[in-house]
Design an enzyme around this catalytic site. Structure first.
Site, PDB file in Angstrom:
ATOM      1  CG  HIS A  68      -1.105   3.483   4.668  1.00 10.68           C
ATOM      2  ND1 HIS A  68      -2.346   3.106   5.135  1.00 10.68           N
ATOM      3  CD2 HIS A  68      -0.555   2.390   4.105  1.00 10.68           C
ATOM      4  CE1 HIS A  68      -2.543   1.828   4.855  1.00 10.68           C
ATOM      5  NE2 HIS A  68      -1.478   1.357   4.236  1.00 10.68           N
ATOM      6  CB  SER A 119      -0.944   0.021   1.207  1.00 10.13           C
ATOM      7  OG  SER A 119      -0.211  -0.200   2.400  1.00 10.13           O
ATOM      8  CG  ASP A 137      -3.949   5.213   7.213  1.00 11.21           C
ATOM      9  OD1 ASP A 137      -2.782   5.021   7.600  1.00 11.21           O
ATOM     10  OD2 ASP A 137      -4.408   4.691   6.183  1.00 11.21           O
TER      11      ASP A 137
END
Ligand code: NAG
Ligand code: NAG
Ligand code: NAG
Length: 401
Positions: free
Chosen positions: A354, A43, A351
């Site tokens: 990340h 991610s 968050d």
């Protein structure tokens, strides 16, 4: 320990790499040399693949606001408020964004700017490795899948082996960051840090296989980002908060990060650099650049004010829970009950898992600055080097200080 000699070797190796990069950059005579980007990862690099996985039921948190609120102004599947480090690197090289593989491209034209194979949640190792240990991965994707997809794209790019190798030789490859989910799956599944450490050779072996694979296909410039400081991740800090077993661990007084988890990340980075040194010996014509993400992040966490961040570098901007980490799994960013901070650029973590766009810009700048692996020693003039002039221009293009 003989501190001086290895450091000189590192500097010499870096000079050789940068010379090779300069040559690669001169190949097409144009601004920055590379014609397209191929990236692998999770991610931290996914620009829209996980959105298309059936198992995420339409994309997971990054498909919902407030993801993308700072840049793009809509959720794009990127796990940030804006651009990822790979976006900044692509911009610095003045290249168009490569297509996310799962976005539906089927032709050579779809991949004329390269391909992004990174998938949010992806592990380096195949899920079966974890299933055999009673653990469950987040998504059914590993580097093995990304390698198959890469081969599919290579086949699409032309019928002649020579033509395909020419494309590979003028492309920039970014293999990683990958491995953070391997560690998260294991730690969230209650394995001890000691147990997880035994996975490092396997994880690094999977990364090495991909590097070998792209070199075999004709790659001549491969950037391999290292592990981020796991002990500075709000999610993991919150997980271990309030004790619980052995792994409650010690906290570094300067950063507030968990020493034991950062040691794990540093262990990964040592093993990765050992593998890269072997790969460089085996492939002297290839530029293998280590991207030092660990230091890029810990530098900010230790001195947030110096880089324009608030004095709470371990708190997530978006989510819930308050406190020093502002992380609560059931109020994850994008879910009901979560709220986002007013100025994301003041936060390192978007968050809890990340980075914010502001942190990603800083990470990209650090990567383009080309600081070679220094084994954790403080940087010295002999280890701080720059990419070729093109990268220097690129750094100013993306606003690096
Ligand atoms: C990844 O590869 C495994 C093993 O071949 C397969 O079971 C899985 O479905 C693949 N994942 C995706 C998203 O294609
Ligand atoms: C890990 O341990 C915690 C606390 O003991 C427990 O609540 C949780 O269910 C465990 N997780 C797994 C995946 O076993
Ligand atoms: C976490 O978030 C959930 C959902 O908003 C809430 O019910 C719970 O009380 C929160 N827990 C903490 C420790 O803040």
């Amino acid at each position: 320990m003989a501190p001086l000699f290895p450091r000189l070797l590192v500097a010499a190796a870096a000079a050789a790499i940068l010379g090779a990069l300069a040559t690669a950059a001169a190949v097409d005579g144009g601004g920055n040399g590379y014609t397209r980007v191929f990236s692998f990862g999770d991610s931290l690099t996914d620009t829209g693949n996980a959105l298309h996985l059936p198992c995420t039921g339409g994309g997971g948190p990054a498909s919902r606001p407030p993801y993308g609120e700072t840049f793009f102004r809509r959720p794009t599947g990127r796990a940030s408020d804006g651009r990822l480090a790979v976006d900044f690197i692509v911009e610095a090289m003045r290249l168009p964004h490569p297509a996310p593989y799962l976005a539906g491209g089927k032709t050579a034209a779809d991949f004329r700017h390269g391909v992004n194979l990174a998938v949010g949640g992806s592990t380096a190792l195949a899920p079966v490795f974890y299933e055999g240990r009673g653990l469950k991965t987040f998504v059914p994707v590993s580097l093995a899948n990304q390698t198959v997809w890469f081969e599919n794209v290579v086949q699409l790019l032309g019928s002649s082996d020579h033509g395909r190798r020419k494309i590979m030789a003028s492309s920039l490859f970014i293999v990683g960051e990958i491995g953070v989910n391997d560690y998260l799956v294991s730690l969230v599944g209650n394995l001890t840090v000691g147990e997880v450490k035994s996975f490092v050779p396997h994880i690094v072996g999977a990364i090495r296989s991909v590097v070998n694979e792209v070199i075999a296909a004709g790659a001549t410039t491969v950037v391999v980002p290292g592990m981020i400081p796991l002990g500075c991740e709000p999610q993991l800090l919150a997980l271990y908060q309030g004790g619980g077993g052995d792994d409650a661990g010690d906290y570094d007084p300067k950063s507030g990060c968990m020493t034991r988890l950062n040691d794990l990340a540093e262990h990964h980075n040592r093993a990765l650099n050992h593998a890269l040194a072997e790969l460089r010996r085996a492939h002297p014509g290839v530029s293998l650049v280590y991207a030092e993400l660990y230091r890029a992040v810990t530098d900010i966490v230790v001195s947030p004010g110096r880089y324009g961040f608030r004095d709470m570098p371990l708190a997530a901007c978006c989510g819930g829970g308050g406190g020093p980490y502002n992380f609560n799994m059931t109020a994850f960013c994008g879910a009901a009950g979560a709220t986002a901070c007013a100025v994301p650029s003041e936060y390192v973590s978007w968050d809890g898992v990340h980075f914010t766009e502001a942190a990603n810009r800083h990470i990209a700048c650090a990567v383009l600055n080309g600081r070679p692996y220094d084994g954790g020693a403080p940087p010295t003039m002999s280890t701080v080097t720059a990419w070729p002039a093109a990268a220097e221009v690129g750094r100013s293009r993306i606003g690096c200080s």
